[in-house]
Design a protein around this motif. Structure first.
Motif, PDB file in Angstrom:
ATOM      1  N   LEU A 108     -83.842  11.580  29.049  1.00  0.00           N
ATOM      2  CA  LEU A 108     -84.842  10.917  28.602  1.00  0.00           C
ATOM      3  C   LEU A 108     -84.822   9.401  28.532  1.00  0.00           C
ATOM      4  CD1 LEU A 108     -87.633  11.239  26.987  1.00  0.00           C
ATOM      5  CD2 LEU A 108     -86.227  11.375  24.985  1.00  0.00           C
ATOM      6  N   PRO A 109     -83.812   8.839  28.052  1.00  0.00           N
ATOM      7  CA  PRO A 109     -83.676   7.396  28.069  1.00  0.00           C
ATOM      8  C   PRO A 109     -83.715   7.041  29.588  1.00  0.00           C
ATOM      9  CG  PRO A 109     -81.988   8.204  26.661  1.00  0.00           C
ATOM     10  CD  PRO A 109     -82.526   9.356  27.542  1.00  0.00           C
ATOM     11  N   VAL A 110     -83.194   7.471  30.569  1.00  0.00           N
ATOM     12  CA  VAL A 110     -83.168   7.083  31.823  1.00  0.00           C
ATOM     13  C   VAL A 110     -84.762   7.096  32.455  1.00  0.00           C
ATOM     14  CG1 VAL A 110     -82.537   7.890  34.345  1.00  0.00           C
ATOM     15  CG2 VAL A 110     -80.630   7.863  32.450  1.00  0.00           C
ATOM     16  N   LEU A 111     -85.447   8.206  32.279  1.00  0.00           N
ATOM     17  CA  LEU A 111     -86.678   8.356  32.966  1.00  0.00           C
ATOM     18  C   LEU A 111     -87.490   6.993  32.026  1.00  0.00           C
ATOM     19  CD1 LEU A 111     -87.550  12.002  33.116  1.00  0.00           C
ATOM     20  CD2 LEU A 111     -86.914  10.226  34.955  1.00  0.00           C
ATOM     21  N   LEU A 112     -87.351   7.032  30.818  1.00  0.00           N
ATOM     22  CA  LEU A 112     -88.010   6.090  30.051  1.00  0.00           C
ATOM     23  C   LEU A 112     -87.946   4.841  30.660  1.00  0.00           C
ATOM     24  CD1 LEU A 112     -88.362   7.527  26.385  1.00  0.00           C
ATOM     25  CD2 LEU A 112     -90.133   7.535  27.914  1.00  0.00           C
ATOM     26  N   TRP A 113     -86.864   4.238  30.940  1.00  0.00           N
ATOM     27  CA  TRP A 113     -86.367   2.918  31.004  1.00  0.00           C
ATOM     28  C   TRP A 113     -86.209   2.516  32.498  1.00  0.00           C
ATOM     29  CZ3 TRP A 113     -82.594   3.583  26.511  1.00  0.00           C
ATOM     30  CH2 TRP A 113     -83.145   3.635  25.258  1.00  0.00           C
ATOM     31  N   VAL A 114     -86.002   3.511  33.187  1.00  0.00           N
ATOM     32  CA  VAL A 114     -85.862   3.670  34.857  1.00  0.00           C
ATOM     33  C   VAL A 114     -86.691   4.051  35.532  1.00  0.00           C
ATOM     34  CG1 VAL A 114     -84.060   3.785  36.741  1.00  0.00           C
ATOM     35  CG2 VAL A 114     -83.300   3.711  34.385  1.00  0.00           C
ATOM     36  N   LEU A 119     -95.349  12.248  35.888  1.00  0.00           N
ATOM     37  CA  LEU A 119     -94.700  13.373  36.434  1.00  0.00           C
ATOM     38  C   LEU A 119     -93.735  13.773  36.141  1.00  0.00           C
ATOM     39  CD1 LEU A 119     -96.709  13.841  39.931  1.00  0.00           C
ATOM     40  CD2 LEU A 119     -97.240  14.798  37.858  1.00  0.00           C
ATOM     41  N   ALA A 120     -92.715  12.662  36.068  1.00  0.00           N
ATOM     42  CA  ALA A 120     -91.204  12.931  35.899  1.00  0.00           C
ATOM     43  C   ALA A 120     -90.950  13.257  34.500  1.00  0.00           C
ATOM     44  CB  ALA A 120     -90.384  11.769  36.188  1.00  0.00           C
ATOM     45  N   LEU A 121     -91.873  12.836  33.502  1.00  0.00           N
ATOM     46  CA  LEU A 121     -91.878  13.011  32.197  1.00  0.00           C
ATOM     47  C   LEU A 121     -92.360  14.325  31.736  1.00  0.00           C
ATOM     48  CD1 LEU A 121     -92.892   9.329  30.648  1.00  0.00           C
ATOM     49  CD2 LEU A 121     -90.493  10.261  30.781  1.00  0.00           C
ATOM     50  N   LEU A 122     -93.452  14.737  32.300  1.00  0.00           N
ATOM     51  CA  LEU A 122     -93.873  15.989  32.200  1.00  0.00           C
ATOM     52  C   LEU A 122     -92.774  16.946  32.789  1.00  0.00           C
ATOM     53  CD1 LEU A 122     -96.323  17.954  31.611  1.00  0.00           C
ATOM     54  CD2 LEU A 122     -96.838  17.696  33.918  1.00  0.00           C
ATOM     55  N   LEU A 124     -89.439  16.721  32.706  1.00  0.00           N
ATOM     56  CA  LEU A 124     -88.439  16.771  31.741  1.00  0.00           C
ATOM     57  C   LEU A 124     -88.677  17.432  30.421  1.00  0.00           C
ATOM     58  CD1 LEU A 124     -85.843  15.580  30.744  1.00  0.00           C
ATOM     59  CD2 LEU A 124     -87.058  13.548  29.741  1.00  0.00           C
ATOM     60  N   THR A 125     -89.885  17.276  30.179  1.00  0.00           N
ATOM     61  CA  THR A 125     -90.581  18.108  28.871  1.00  0.00           C
ATOM     62  C   THR A 125     -90.484  19.624  29.298  1.00  0.00           C
ATOM     63  OG1 THR A 125     -92.072  16.248  28.536  1.00  0.00           O
ATOM     64  CG2 THR A 125     -92.641  18.302  27.533  1.00  0.00           C
ATOM     65  N   VAL A 126     -91.202  19.805  30.493  1.00  0.00           N
ATOM     66  CA  VAL A 126     -91.066  21.382  30.732  1.00  0.00           C
ATOM     67  C   VAL A 126     -89.558  21.805  30.877  1.00  0.00           C
ATOM     68  CG1 VAL A 126     -91.337  23.024  32.760  1.00  0.00           C
ATOM     69  CG2 VAL A 126     -93.156  21.494  32.141  1.00  0.00           C
ATOM     70  N   LEU A 127     -88.775  21.226  31.494  1.00  0.00           N
ATOM     71  CA  LEU A 127     -87.184  21.599  31.358  1.00  0.00           C
ATOM     72  C   LEU A 127     -86.685  21.686  30.071  1.00  0.00           C
ATOM     73  CD1 LEU A 127     -85.794  19.304  34.428  1.00  0.00           C
ATOM     74  CD2 LEU A 127     -86.062  22.122  34.233  1.00  0.00           C
ATOM     75  N   VAL A 128     -87.104  20.606  29.027  1.00  0.00           N
ATOM     76  CA  VAL A 128     -86.472  20.630  27.624  1.00  0.00           C
ATOM     77  C   VAL A 128     -86.889  21.828  27.002  1.00  0.00           C
ATOM     78  CG1 VAL A 128     -86.810  19.659  25.418  1.00  0.00           C
ATOM     79  CG2 VAL A 128     -86.177  18.073  27.462  1.00  0.00           C
TER      80      VAL A 128
END
Length: 232
Positions: A108-114, A119-122, A124-128
């Motif tokens: 989560l921090p890597v995707l939010l800040w890098v 689509l990447a955040l979506l 990640l949410t699905v994986l979580v």
């Protein structure tokens, strides 16, 4: 100062994870933790809140089982499996807890800040939530060895889906719920090596002396002192 929403989100996830794992221990309580092959004991840190000691387990090891027990009195026990069988059953959910820890506290921090792509955040949410649902399924499938009634397993699975950061602590939740046979004096003598058992007993003696300063020669405290003396 107004913090960005991405920072607040990461801080919130970490806070939920730590809040769920933290414990406030009474003066008579000891937590025994188990890693791959060794047992450790703690009575909490030096920070106190309303007469209880704060204990926060190792945040880097979410799959370390933790058993809360008391040297003052043992809980009313119900029939259950052998401890080794139960600890072996925890392996059914350890991998999912590690995955969830990595997804929420690293991914989560890597995707939010890098790479804050929607689509990447979506993904990640699905994986979580997929990992959390898988953990709930594993709890249901292995409910007998984990000593859960069907209703308890369903309730725990629902709680995990409601708050994935809390699901990281599933191993701790299950082991804390089970506890250990007998009281802390017996558990320390049985499961710890000689050096750690001696240190744990010294800690319990200090807590016992502290309690007797306030409560005097209560029968339960005197009995606990006798049991400690017998284990020297």
């Amino acid at each position: 100062m107004n913090l960005p929403m991405d920072v607040l989100l990461v801080v919130g996830v970490i806070a939920l994870y730590l809040q769920d794992s933290a414990m406030l221990l009474h003066y008579d309580e000891v937590v025994l933790t188990r890693d791959a092959s060794r047992w450790h004991a703690t009575a909490g840190g030096t920070l106190e809140f309303r007469g209880r000691r704060l204990f926060v387990p190792d945040a880097w090891r979410p799959t370390r089982a933790a058993f809360r027990t008391s040297w003052l009195q043992a809980r009313n026990e119900r029939p259950r499996t052998q401890l080794g069988h139960f600890i072996g059953g925890l392996a059914a959910v350890r991998r999912g807890c590690r995955w969830l820890w990595a997804l929420l506290l690293v991914g989560l921090p890597v995707l939010l800040w890098v790479f804050p792509h929607p689509l990447a955040l979506l993904a990640l949410t699905v994986l979580v939530y997929a990992t959390t649902a898988w953990l709930g399924w594993r709890v249901w499938r292995f409910r007998r060895v984990l000593e859960l009634q069907p209703r308890e397993a369903l309730s725990m699975g629902f709680e995990l889906l409601c708050c994935p950061p809390h699901a990281i602590n599933l191993v701790r939740r299950l082991s804390l719920r089970r506890g250990l046979d007998g009281d802390a004096i017996v558990a320390v003598q049985r499961w710890l090596n000689d050096d750690e058992a001696r240190q744990a007993r010294e800690c319990m003696r200090g807590q016992l002396a502290y309690a007797m300063d306030f409560h005097g020669e209560q029968a339960s405290l005197v009995q606990a002192r006798q049991r400690l003396e017998e284990t020297q």
